[in-house]
Write a protein that holds these residues in place. Structure first.
Motif, PDB file in Angstrom:
ATOM      1  N   ASN A   1      25.630  75.993   5.164  1.00 31.19           N
ATOM      2  CA  ASN A   1      25.990  74.697   4.572  1.00 31.19           C
ATOM      3  C   ASN A   1      24.755  73.876   4.217  1.00 31.19           C
ATOM      4  N   ILE A   2      23.750  73.955   5.083  1.00 30.58           N
ATOM      5  CA  ILE A   2      22.511  73.203   4.853  1.00 30.58           C
ATOM      6  C   ILE A   2      21.787  73.743   3.630  1.00 30.58           C
ATOM      7  N   LEU A   3      21.720  75.065   3.514  1.00 31.39           N
ATOM      8  CA  LEU A   3      21.054  75.683   2.369  1.00 31.39           C
ATOM      9  C   LEU A   3      21.777  75.331   1.068  1.00 31.39           C
ATOM     10  N   LYS A   4      23.110  75.263   1.117  1.00 33.17           N
ATOM     11  CA  LYS A   4      23.902  74.936  -0.066  1.00 33.17           C
ATOM     12  C   LYS A   4      23.777  73.458  -0.459  1.00 33.17           C
ATOM     13  N   GLY A   5      23.367  72.613   0.492  1.00 33.65           N
ATOM     14  CA  GLY A   5      23.263  71.192   0.203  1.00 33.65           C
ATOM     15  C   GLY A   5      24.461  70.383   0.662  1.00 33.65           C
ATOM     16  N   ASP A   6      25.429  71.039   1.317  1.00 35.46           N
ATOM     17  CA  ASP A   6      26.588  70.325   1.858  1.00 35.46           C
ATOM     18  C   ASP A   6      26.175  69.434   3.023  1.00 35.46           C
ATOM     19  N   MET A   7      25.189  69.921   3.788  1.00 34.35           N
ATOM     20  CA  MET A   7      24.781  69.259   5.011  1.00 34.35           C
ATOM     21  C   MET A   7      23.260  69.184   5.080  1.00 34.35           C
ATOM     22  N   SER A   8      22.791  68.461   6.090  1.00 36.84           N
ATOM     23  CA  SER A   8      21.362  68.348   6.380  1.00 36.84           C
ATOM     24  C   SER A   8      21.142  68.792   7.828  1.00 36.84           C
ATOM     25  N   ILE A   9      19.899  68.999   8.213  1.00 36.04           N
ATOM     26  CA  ILE A   9      19.610  69.308   9.618  1.00 36.04           C
ATOM     27  C   ILE A   9      20.036  68.137  10.488  1.00 36.04           C
ATOM     28  N   ILE A  10      19.679  66.917  10.061  1.00 32.32           N
ATOM     29  CA  ILE A  10      20.002  65.706  10.818  1.00 32.32           C
ATOM     30  C   ILE A  10      20.902  64.806   9.991  1.00 32.32           C
ATOM     31  N   GLY A  11      21.952  64.297  10.618  1.00 31.70           N
ATOM     32  CA  GLY A  11      22.862  63.373   9.951  1.00 31.70           C
ATOM     33  C   GLY A  11      24.105  63.193  10.789  1.00 31.70           C
ATOM     34  N   PRO A  12      24.996  62.288  10.394  1.00 29.61           N
ATOM     35  CA  PRO A  12      26.265  62.122  11.111  1.00 29.61           C
ATOM     36  C   PRO A  12      27.070  63.418  11.050  1.00 29.61           C
ATOM     37  N   ARG A  13      27.805  63.731  12.090  1.00 29.89           N
ATOM     38  CA  ARG A  13      28.617  64.935  12.058  1.00 29.89           C
ATOM     39  C   ARG A  13      29.715  64.788  11.018  1.00 29.89           C
ATOM     40  N   PRO A  14      29.945  65.823  10.197  1.00 30.38           N
ATOM     41  CA  PRO A  14      31.000  65.744   9.183  1.00 30.38           C
ATOM     42  C   PRO A  14      32.377  65.719   9.833  1.00 30.38           C
ATOM     43  N   VAL A  15      33.263  64.910   9.295  1.00 38.04           N
ATOM     44  CA  VAL A  15      34.588  64.753   9.890  1.00 38.04           C
ATOM     45  C   VAL A  15      35.667  65.222   8.926  1.00 38.04           C
ATOM     46  N   VAL A  16      36.863  65.458   9.472  1.00 35.50           N
ATOM     47  CA  VAL A  16      38.023  65.742   8.633  1.00 35.50           C
ATOM     48  C   VAL A  16      38.522  64.401   8.089  1.00 35.50           C
ATOM     49  N   GLU A  17      39.276  64.454   7.020  1.00 37.52           N
ATOM     50  CA  GLU A  17      39.664  63.230   6.308  1.00 37.52           C
ATOM     51  C   GLU A  17      40.379  62.223   7.201  1.00 37.52           C
ATOM     52  N   LYS A  18      41.233  62.701   8.090  1.00 40.78           N
ATOM     53  CA  LYS A  18      42.009  61.789   8.933  1.00 40.78           C
ATOM     54  C   LYS A  18      41.124  60.971   9.877  1.00 40.78           C
ATOM     55  N   GLU A  19      39.908  61.450  10.156  1.00 43.51           N
ATOM     56  CA  GLU A  19      39.007  60.719  11.050  1.00 43.51           C
ATOM     57  C   GLU A  19      38.327  59.536  10.387  1.00 43.51           C
ATOM     58  N   LEU A  20      38.358  59.471   9.068  1.00 40.29           N
ATOM     59  CA  LEU A  20      37.671  58.385   8.367  1.00 40.29           C
ATOM     60  C   LEU A  20      38.213  57.020   8.763  1.00 40.29           C
TER      61      LEU A  20
END
Length: 209
Positions: free
Chosen positions: A122-141
């Motif tokens: 995911n990080i290589l694809k650009g979806d994520m970074s090494i450091i950042g907020p943990r990604p959540v599912v939509e209902k958690e927003l």
């Protein structure tokens, strides 16, 4: 929310790509071993677990993990109202010892955080970074109230302030505040501090599930 400098954004992305490529090469034997266990062991089935998460600027993406649960685990969760209610009340997680969906191999992968390694893809694809907020599912927003845009103003990370501060020991709304603190104050030194804090938390097994 502080405005991120172009130099910070560039250096962060360069570091993400470099670390992800290096990690995927070095960890390839681990990927091979886990794959063999899922292809030929008692937990036969898909190697990876994919789930839709909400990322940078509300973009949806599939997060990758080594599968730690039985096939069809999401359906099993939603079909059990009592289990699902406990899942939501516990910050959208269940303790490994109380989660009937988790396999024996999956429990080991979670305890050692090996299940998270595919996120380097995911990080290589650009979806994520090494450091950042943990990604959540939509209902958690909903947990981020009127600061959802702030939360999603940075790329989600494989490591973050919430994890470094205690992981599953810290529930909402304190978790949301930690993630927002990072989004508002992200800088290169903050990132390095979180890496150091995360390494400490992993070795101490703080908040591991």
């Amino acid at each position: 929310m502080n405005k991120k400098s172009k130099s910070y954004i560039f250096s962060k992305r360069f570091l993400d790509i470099s670390v992800a490529i290096f990690a995927l090469i070095v960890l390839s034997p681990v990927f091979l071993c886990v794959s063999i266990l899922y292809l030929f062991g008692e937990n036969r089935g898909p190697i990876f677990y994919q789930q839709t998460r909400i990322g940078f600027e509300h973009r949806k993406f599939k997060i990758y993990k080594f599968r730690s649960m039985v096939v069809g685990a999401d359906a099993r969760l939603t079909e059990n109202p009592e289990l699902y209610a406990k899942f939501v009340a516990n910050g959208y997680k269940l303790p490994t010892s109380e989660d009937p969906r988790i396999t024996s191999l999956g429990a080991f992968l979670r305890k050692t955080s090996i299940d998270e390694l595919p996120q380097f893809i995911n990080i290589l694809k650009g979806d994520m970074s090494i450091i950042g907020p943990r990604p959540v599912v939509e209902k958690e927003l909903v947990e981020y109230g009127d600061e959802v845009d702030t939360f999603l103003s940075v790329r989600p990370g494989a490591m973050g302030l919430w994890q470094a501060s205690g992981r599953s020991n810290i529930q909402y709304p304190e978790r949301a505040q930690l993630e927002l603190d990072y989004a508002k104050n992200a800088n290169i030194w903050f990132d390095f501090r979180i890496i150091f804090m995360t390494i400490q938390a992993i070795f101490k097994k703080v908040g591991a599930m």
